[in-house]
Design an enzyme around this catalytic site. Structure first.
Site, PDB file in Angstrom:
ATOM      1  N   LEU A 121       0.858  -1.186   0.000  1.00 59.81           N
ATOM      2  CA  LEU A 121       0.000   0.000   0.000  1.00 59.81           C
ATOM      3  C   LEU A 121       0.893   1.233   0.000  1.00 59.81           C
ATOM      4  O   LEU A 121       1.932   1.260   0.675  1.00 59.81           O
ATOM      5  CB  LEU A 121      -0.892   0.021   1.242  1.00 59.81           C
ATOM      6  CG  LEU A 121      -2.037  -0.984   1.304  1.00 59.81           C
ATOM      7  CD1 LEU A 121      -2.631  -1.012   2.714  1.00 59.81           C
ATOM      8  CD2 LEU A 121      -3.119  -0.638   0.290  1.00 59.81           C
ATOM      9  N   ASP A 122       0.496   2.268  -0.725  1.00 60.24           N
ATOM     10  CA  ASP A 122       1.235   3.528  -0.710  1.00 60.24           C
ATOM     11  C   ASP A 122       1.198   4.124   0.694  1.00 60.24           C
ATOM     12  O   ASP A 122       0.275   3.854   1.473  1.00 60.24           O
ATOM     13  CB  ASP A 122       0.612   4.521  -1.685  1.00 60.24           C
ATOM     14  CG  ASP A 122       0.775   4.092  -3.140  1.00 60.24           C
ATOM     15  OD1 ASP A 122       1.696   3.303  -3.416  1.00 60.24           O
ATOM     16  OD2 ASP A 122      -0.021   4.550  -3.982  1.00 60.24           O
ATOM     17  N   PRO A 123       2.171   5.001   1.028  1.00 63.32           N
ATOM     18  CA  PRO A 123       2.119   5.684   2.330  1.00 63.32           C
ATOM     19  C   PRO A 123       0.806   6.426   2.562  1.00 63.32           C
ATOM     20  O   PRO A 123       0.325   6.500   3.688  1.00 63.32           O
ATOM     21  CB  PRO A 123       3.307   6.658   2.247  1.00 63.32           C
ATOM     22  CG  PRO A 123       4.286   5.964   1.344  1.00 63.32           C
ATOM     23  CD  PRO A 123       3.434   5.277   0.315  1.00 63.32           C
ATOM     24  N   LEU A 124       0.197   6.945   1.478  1.00 63.19           N
ATOM     25  CA  LEU A 124      -1.083   7.642   1.585  1.00 63.19           C
ATOM     26  C   LEU A 124      -2.212   6.728   2.037  1.00 63.19           C
ATOM     27  O   LEU A 124      -3.188   7.184   2.634  1.00 63.19           O
ATOM     28  CB  LEU A 124      -1.442   8.242   0.212  1.00 63.19           C
ATOM     29  CG  LEU A 124      -2.851   8.781   0.004  1.00 63.19           C
ATOM     30  CD1 LEU A 124      -3.035  10.097   0.765  1.00 63.19           C
ATOM     31  CD2 LEU A 124      -3.151   9.002  -1.477  1.00 63.19           C
ATOM     32  N   ALA A 125      -2.080   5.428   1.756  1.00 61.06           N
ATOM     33  CA  ALA A 125      -3.169   4.482   2.008  1.00 61.06           C
ATOM     34  C   ALA A 125      -3.077   3.869   3.401  1.00 61.06           C
ATOM     35  O   ALA A 125      -1.997   3.754   3.985  1.00 61.06           O
ATOM     36  CB  ALA A 125      -3.149   3.380   0.957  1.00 61.06           C
TER      37      ALA A 125
END
Length: 310
Positions: free
Chosen positions: A45-49
């Protein structure tokens, strides 16, 4: 008793990845808390997620390929009217457009065109590689590589909320789907453009994801010596495969890499295998020999260890 560094830990943790951490950073944190020799995650998962990040410890790493192919579910918010370099709110603004006069019927009409089998062009800001280089590294250098469309399937796409300039969606999709790209494409179809402002993975098949563990939860369990409470058995990742129990002799043969003849087996190429004590021992592949007899060959055998001592 204190746990020694480098424990043999086997099992699956359904981690609730926090906002702002990379998947690898979150993985290394929980690996440290478990003092585990081996750990890996399935589907970054991206850091944003935020949300479900299955972490496989020890022998559970052998089921990782099956989880990478699993369907996943997300809740996401698309901010309309602004497109960015990365497709999410961390990127630089590329274009701004006024968002005016759209209603739920407009959104539903667009969403209908994205359900089912669709093609997606992977984003430049992704881990896909071109000549051995991750695309995101090339993107940071200002290099744009032509990407081939990929076939993905959007099983469910539901409008959850709508504001004057955003929409929140629930998505259930096949492997390889980029939710950032989906949000961008829906925004373009609405005529405003969009970027992803929120993303949470809510489910990874075939797990029951009602109970997730935060890093803070794991820290508390480590303090009380109850880390095992957070681990799922390895075979929970394979519940969609039929099961087969083996005799002691059959178990021994398979563990030594020898095929065994077995009648009355489930009608499936891949089978979960259990020994005479109903302990999960691995994955078998079913086939027929030259005499048209059904046989089971070892595909992924497990060598699990005793639970951590407290």
């Amino acid at each position: 008793m204190a746990r020694r560094k480098g424990n043999d830990v086997d099992g699956i943790l359904l981690l609730d990845k926090p906002l702002g951490r990379s998947s690898n950073n979150a993985l290394q944190k929980v690996r440290y808390l478990f003092q585990a020799k081996k750990a890996g995650h399935t589907g970054s998962l991206d850091p944003l997620a935020t949300g479900v990040l299955p972490v496989c410890f020890g022998q559970a790493s052998k089921v990782t390929p099956y989880l990478l192919d699993a369907d996943k579910s997300y809740r996401c918010t698309a901010q309309l009217g602004v497109t960015t370099t990365t497709g999410d709110k961390e990127g630089d603004v590329l274009q701004e457009r006024e968002v005016t006069g759209f209603n739920e019927q407009d959104v539903e009409a667009v969403l209908a065109t994205f359900r089912g089998a669709i093609e997606q062009v992977p984003p430049m800001y992704s881990a896909l590689k071109h000549n051995g280089q991750p695309l995101y590294k090339l993107a940071r250098q200002g290099i744009d590589i032509k990407r081939k469309p990929r076939d993905v399937t959007i099983h469910e796409l539901v409008l959850i909320d709508k504001t004057e300039d955003s929409i929140t969606l629930d998505v259930r999709c096949s492997k390889g789907t980029y939710i950032r790209t989906l949000a961008q494409d829906i925004g373009e179809a609405l005529g405003f453009g969009a970027h992803l402002s929120m993303l949470r993975r809510t489910h990874v098949s075939p797990f029951n994801c009602d109970k997730l563990y935060t890093i803070e939860d794991i820290e508390q369990l480590a303090e009380t010596g109850k880390l095992e409470e957070a681990l799922l058995p390895i075979d929970t990742a394979l519940q969609e495969l039929p099961s087969l129990n083996l005799s002691e002799e059959e178990t021994k043969l398979l563990r030594n890499g020898i095929k065994v003849k077995k009648a009355d087996t489930p009608d499936s190429d891949m089978i979960r295998l259990y020994n005479q004590n109903n302990t999960f021992i691995g994955i078998g592949r079913q086939s027929k020999n030259d005499n048209d007899e059904i046989q089971i060959a070892p595909r992924r055998m497990m060598n699990t260890h005793e639970p951590l001592s407290e």
